[in-house]
Design an enzyme around this catalytic site. Structure first.
Site, short mmCIF file in Angstrom:
data_model
loop_
_atom_site.label_atom_id
_atom_site.label_comp_id
_atom_site.label_asym_id
_atom_site.label_seq_id
_atom_site.Cartn_x
_atom_site.Cartn_y
_atom_site.Cartn_z
N GLY A 84 84.84 -6.74 72.26
CA GLY A 84 84.42 -6.88 70.89
C GLY A 84 82.82 -7.26 70.90
O GLY A 84 82.12 -7.27 71.86
N GLY A 85 82.25 -7.68 69.65
CA GLY A 85 80.96 -7.78 69.55
C GLY A 85 80.52 -9.16 70.31
O GLY A 85 79.49 -9.45 70.55
N GLY A 132 81.94 -10.12 73.32
CA GLY A 132 82.23 -10.08 74.70
C GLY A 132 83.42 -9.31 75.15
O GLY A 132 84.30 -9.22 74.03
N VAL A 181 87.22 -9.06 77.13
CA VAL A 181 88.27 -9.92 77.58
C VAL A 181 89.09 -9.25 78.70
O VAL A 181 89.40 -8.01 78.43
CB VAL A 181 89.32 -10.52 76.11
CG1 VAL A 181 90.11 -11.29 76.44
CG2 VAL A 181 88.34 -10.87 75.04
N LYS A 238 87.38 -14.44 78.68
CA LYS A 238 86.05 -13.74 77.79
C LYS A 238 84.83 -13.95 78.30
O LYS A 238 84.19 -14.88 78.37
CB LYS A 238 86.41 -14.42 76.49
CG LYS A 238 85.32 -13.78 75.33
CD LYS A 238 85.79 -14.42 74.07
CE LYS A 238 85.06 -13.80 72.86
NZ LYS A 238 85.66 -12.55 72.76
N ASP A 262 87.40 -17.49 61.18
CA ASP A 262 87.52 -16.17 61.20
C ASP A 262 89.10 -15.98 61.22
O ASP A 262 89.64 -15.25 61.95
CB ASP A 262 86.94 -15.34 62.24
CG ASP A 262 87.02 -13.91 62.03
OD1 ASP A 262 86.93 -13.26 63.04
OD2 ASP A 262 87.22 -13.24 60.99
#
Length: 922
Positions: free
Chosen positions: A21-22, A24, A26, A41, A134
């Site tokens: 994802g933005g 990092g 995983v 991560k 989030d």
């Protein structure tokens, strides 16, 4: 830096990717000191390269690591090595809440148990001064034992002093609450609080708003705030009237109170803390809770065992341990409780397209099938407890759907075309997946020569192909061969793969030309395929310990369609062998699918091998049809003789495993066989019409043969090769054949073969698939089909020197070119979103190839077989260029429209109970 399996960061050894994802990448990794699996991560270089940002992140990570609660995924620490820095996180197996919602509303008791654990996690985090910031269904996982884990992969915020004003806080994966300055918007739009969407200061109230949105979506099974774009979503979050009318009528009053208070737009009037939500949820969970305000009786506090079982089935990838013999999840998951077997009929709003399969979700709730709407195929999804089916947007032209192990995704193929038993290397499909709950499809791999697929618990999709099996990562990537060289015959079609749940073993059906279907099993990566059974078209392993086999046979002396039977046999999954004989369990079953809860669905329709009800028709340039009086048979690859009086074509036998070349006399309305045994296809006339070249496939490989068109004399072998070769053009001036030459599982090139003797040599051979060559009557140009620009398109080059130029003639996808006899027109089939059509391009006959804009002559009628396979063209043009010979698909299955597939399914609930009684497992 990109991490590959085996890379080490400190004491952690990377074993495979988990996602990206933005903030990092995983990866799954192994803690070599404590011998446990973790998630790493890896932080982007923007964090590790900036000392100030890195120091701030390390301070915030310490706050997050201090959280210790059973419903919060733990942060174990920070690790650095090889130029990378990574957060070490608890590895949580199981589906996300988003996965559960994609299947529809979560049952009330399950939803409240999940919500209670989420609220407990929020309360613990807020008391420690941490705001998640989030919270959304994708950040919440449900383990196989029912435990909920709220994930924190760097989006929570610690209540710390504000960072330096010059710091770019919008790029930080973990932010303090005061670091969220006015005007900086972070989070996922559909779950943002109004103050978050407005870019103003936020606190723990934003988590409570998001919690209310998540709880609503679990109960209603639909998005509360949606929109075409992010601004649309944010606008609805800020001012859209909240409509909670879609909540189930059984929703208790305390739960409705939680939703109203969490979803207050004014933070001052919103629920004060997660403890209040916990109190209301506990009130709803107590048996003595009163029902009011539209609610009903409350439910018991303890999670029921049925919920745990459903969750375990949804988390098929969770390894619960294995016995030494290699047994895995399917033998350890609690079997469905015995119950009465129930049967009923299900009507489908659109018929199942012929030549495709259907699939049932692992929990038995949802059916995915390819429906036929006129000439169009589209992927349909129907929940079995509902009457309607809905099309998945963007999945038009789909084929052979299959579910991911957790039921969240539906895999399918698109962009290819049908092919016969020896033409399996020809189609070029795009492997796709689409969210089962709806959403845009995602391309996983292009140009895949697929013959069925199965999605394993290791998130690898196994695809059947010619000469072996291919593996494609569940998130996309380049297909790789899974079987070592020589594991199966080079000409073997490896069809209908089925990965055994929780195992590295799989089943597949092997077919060699002029041979028998053989079911084989292999334990990857180093195992050798072993024979399990014969005369089987597909097989799957059920959690009852049975192998379910589809057997198709033609009775001796019987004409017409073959019969299909669903068989069952005890199967030792550790030794990969049957422990008892197959027993018929569902006679006359056409297609079938089952789910882990014991649900079985199947069609009752005859099995017609190779479309044995095809007819022939002339179609003029305006699309008008004139049927030929030839009887219905399994016709393919028709070719009109140079004088137009005869038609050479292949006819598949009723047993589906033989094919012969037949010469049909148009005037006399009579047919004569040119061949009498084996698999003989793709006839090609000599320029004088006296001889025919055709392709034969046998146990010793492929070969090109030449024989007199009147049937006299013996056939002359021209080639003997392990490669599939199909004569596509006969160049009279040089007495040369130009052929499609299949080189391996994925490559098709164009070769030149001197008829005076010798071996074929490459003419057009690149890294792309070039096929179906057509040489102009004057011998100056060669047209062919290639995928070098993306979807297959029609190209033209000079001939015989093909290196002096190249032009793409079809502006979009184009297939199967053919010249008119005067050489002034080139015809091809256009295939795109607007349907399929016959196209004509005019050539002025000059020294350079100058052509007109393609003209659309007519749309291909429904049921007209025009062929999309890479080495066979299923139509031809008459000598005068005024009409086209086409194959018409007629009767196939029962139903009001004989050209459509089945419109009715038999549904059997708790079928495993009946199966265990009829076929005991030792």
């Amino acid at each position: 830096m990109p991490l590959t399996p085996g890379t080490r960061i400190g004491i952690y050894e990377v074993t495979g990717p988990l996602g990206a994802g933005g903030m990092g990448e995983v990866h799954r990794a192994r803690d070599t000191a404590l011998d446990r699996d973790v998630a790493l991560k890896v932080l982007p270089e923007a964090f590790t390269a900036d000392p100030e940002r890195r120091a701030r992140f390390e301070r915030e990570a310490k706050v997050l690591a201090s959280l210790n609660h059973p419903n919060i995924a733990q942060i174990y620490g920070l690790e650095e090595g090889g130029g990378s820095q990574a957060l070490v996180l608890e590895l949580v197996e199981g589906p996300t809440v988003a996965d559960l919602i994609e299947r529809g509303p979560v049952p009330l008791d399950d939803a409240l148990q999940i919500a209670w654990q989420i609220a407990s996690a929020l309360q613990a985090a807020h008391e420690a001064g941490v705001v998640h910031r989030d919270l959304k269904p994708a950040n919440i996982k449900v383990r196989g034992d029912g435990t909920v884990k709220v994930l924190d992969f760097g989006l929570a915020k610690a209540l710390d002093p504000e960072p330096a004003p010059e710091a770019d806080v919008s790029q930080s994966p973990t932010l303090t609450v005061s670091a969220t300055r006015m005007g900086v918007i972070m989070g996922t739009p559909s779950y943002m609080s109004p103050e978050q969407a407005a870019g103003t200061a936020v606190g723990i109230g934003t988590d409570l708003w998001s919690f209310g949105v998540v709880l609503y979506e679990m109960l209603a099974g639909e998005r509360l705030f949606g929109g075409e774009t992010v601004p649309h979503v944010l606008a609805r979050v800020l001012d859209r009237d909240l409509d909670l009318s879609n909540l189930p009528p059984t929703t208790p009053a305390p739960v409705r109170r939680v939703l109203r208070r969490c979803l207050e737009r004014d933070p001052r009037r919103r629920m004060r803390d997660a403890g209040e939500a916990i109190s209301d949820l506990e009130a709803a969970l107590k048996p003595e809770a009163a029902a009011s305000d539209g609610g009903t009786d409350a439910i018991a506090l303890a999670p029921p065992s049925g919920w745990r079982q459903r969750t375990a089935w949804a988390a098929m990838g969770l390894a619960l341990g294995a016995a030494a013999a290699g047994l895995a999840l399917w033998s350890l998951t609690p079997p469905p409780a015995p119950s009465d077997v129930r049967r009923l009929s299900l009507d489908l709003p659109s018929p199942i397209a012929r030549g495709t399969t259907f699939a049932l979700s692992p929990d038995g709730s949802t059916l995915a099938y390819v429906g036929r709407d006129g000439r169009n195929r589209r992927l349909m999804v129907r929940r079995l407890d509902q009457a309607d089916a809905r099309p998945l947007a963007g999945a038009e032209g789909a084929l052979d759907p299959f579910f991911s192990p957790d039921g969240a995704w539906i895999g399918f193929f698109a962009g290819g075309g049908p092919a016969g038993p020896t033409e399996r290397l020809q189609p070029r499909w795009t492997l796709m997946k689409a969210p089962a709950a709806g959403g845009a499809p995602v391309a996983l791999a292009e140009s895949v020569p697929a013959i069925g697929a199965s999605w394993g618990d290791d998130d690898r999709i196994v695809v059947g192909a010619l000469g072996g099996l291919l593996g494609v990562p569940g998130d996309g990537g380049t297909p790789e061969a899974l079987l070592p060289a020589g594991a199966v015959p080079e000409l073997a079609a490896c069809m209908a793969p089925h990965v055994l749940p929780g195992s590295s073993a799989l089943l597949f059906v092997e077919f060699v030309p002029d041979g028998e279907l053989q079911l084989k099993a292999v334990d990857l990566p180093a195992g050798e395929p072993r024979l399990v059974a014969s005369a089987v078209t597909e097989a799957t392993y059920a959690p009852t310990g049975h192998l379910l086999l589809r057997e198709v046979r033609q009775a001796p002396g019987r004409r017409g369609p073959a019969s299909a039977t669903l068989m069952a046999a005890p199967f030792d999954a550790g030794r990969l062998e049957l422990t008892g004989p197959p027993v018929p369990v569902v006679p006359d079953a056409g297609l079938s699918a089952w789910a882990g809860d014991g649900t079985l669905v199947y069609t009752i329709d005859a099995f017609y091998p190779a479309e044995s009800r095809r007819t022939l028709a002339w179609v003029d340039r305006e699309g008008g049809e004139e049927p030929l009086p030839a009887p219905p048979r399994a016709y393919r690859t028709p070719r009109v003789s140079p004088d137009g009086d005869r038609i050479a074509l292949a006819v598949t036998a009723a047993n589906g495993s033989d094919a012969d070349v037949v010469i049909y006399d148009v005037a006399r309305e009579a047919s004569n066989r040119l061949t009498f045994e084996g698999w003989n296809v793709n006839p090609l006339w000599s320029p004088d019409g006296r001889r025919v070249v055709y392709t034969t496939a046998g146990a010793d490989g492929f070969g090109l043969f030449r024989k007199a068109a009147d049937g006299t004399g013996q056939a002359e072998r021209l080639t003997s090769t392990g490669r599939m070769q199909t004569g596509a053009a006969w160049v009279e001036a040089s007495d040369t054949l130009v052929v499609s030459h299949a080189a391996g599982m994925t490559d098709v090139d164009i070769h030149r073969l001197p008829l005076a003797g010798g071996v074929s040599e490459p003419l057009i051979a690149t890294a792309f698939a070039e096929a179906l060559p057509a040489v102009s009557p004057d011998g100056r140009w060669i047209a062919y089909q290639s995928n070098e620009s993306g979807p297959p398109a029609v190209f033209v080059r000079p001939f015989p020197d093909v290196g002096e130029g190249k032009w793409q003639v079809s502006p979009g996808p184009g297939l199967a070119p053919a010249w008119s006899r005067d050489g002034r027109e080139l015809f091809y089939v256009a295939a795109g979103p607007g349907g399929r059509a016959m196209m004509a391009v005019e050539y002025d006959g000059g020294p350079s190839f100058t052509w007109s804009r393609p003209e659309r002559l007519f749309d291909l009628p429904h049921g007209m077989d025009f062929g999309m396979a890479a080495v066979s063209r299923q139509w031809d043009v008459a000598p005068a260029g005024d009409r086209f010979l086409m194959i018409r698909e007629d009767e196939y299955a029962r139903g009001d429209d004989p050209r459509q597939g089945p419109t009715e399914l038999v549904y059997v609930a708790n079928w495993f109970t009946e199966l265990a009684e009829r076929v005991p497992v030792p």
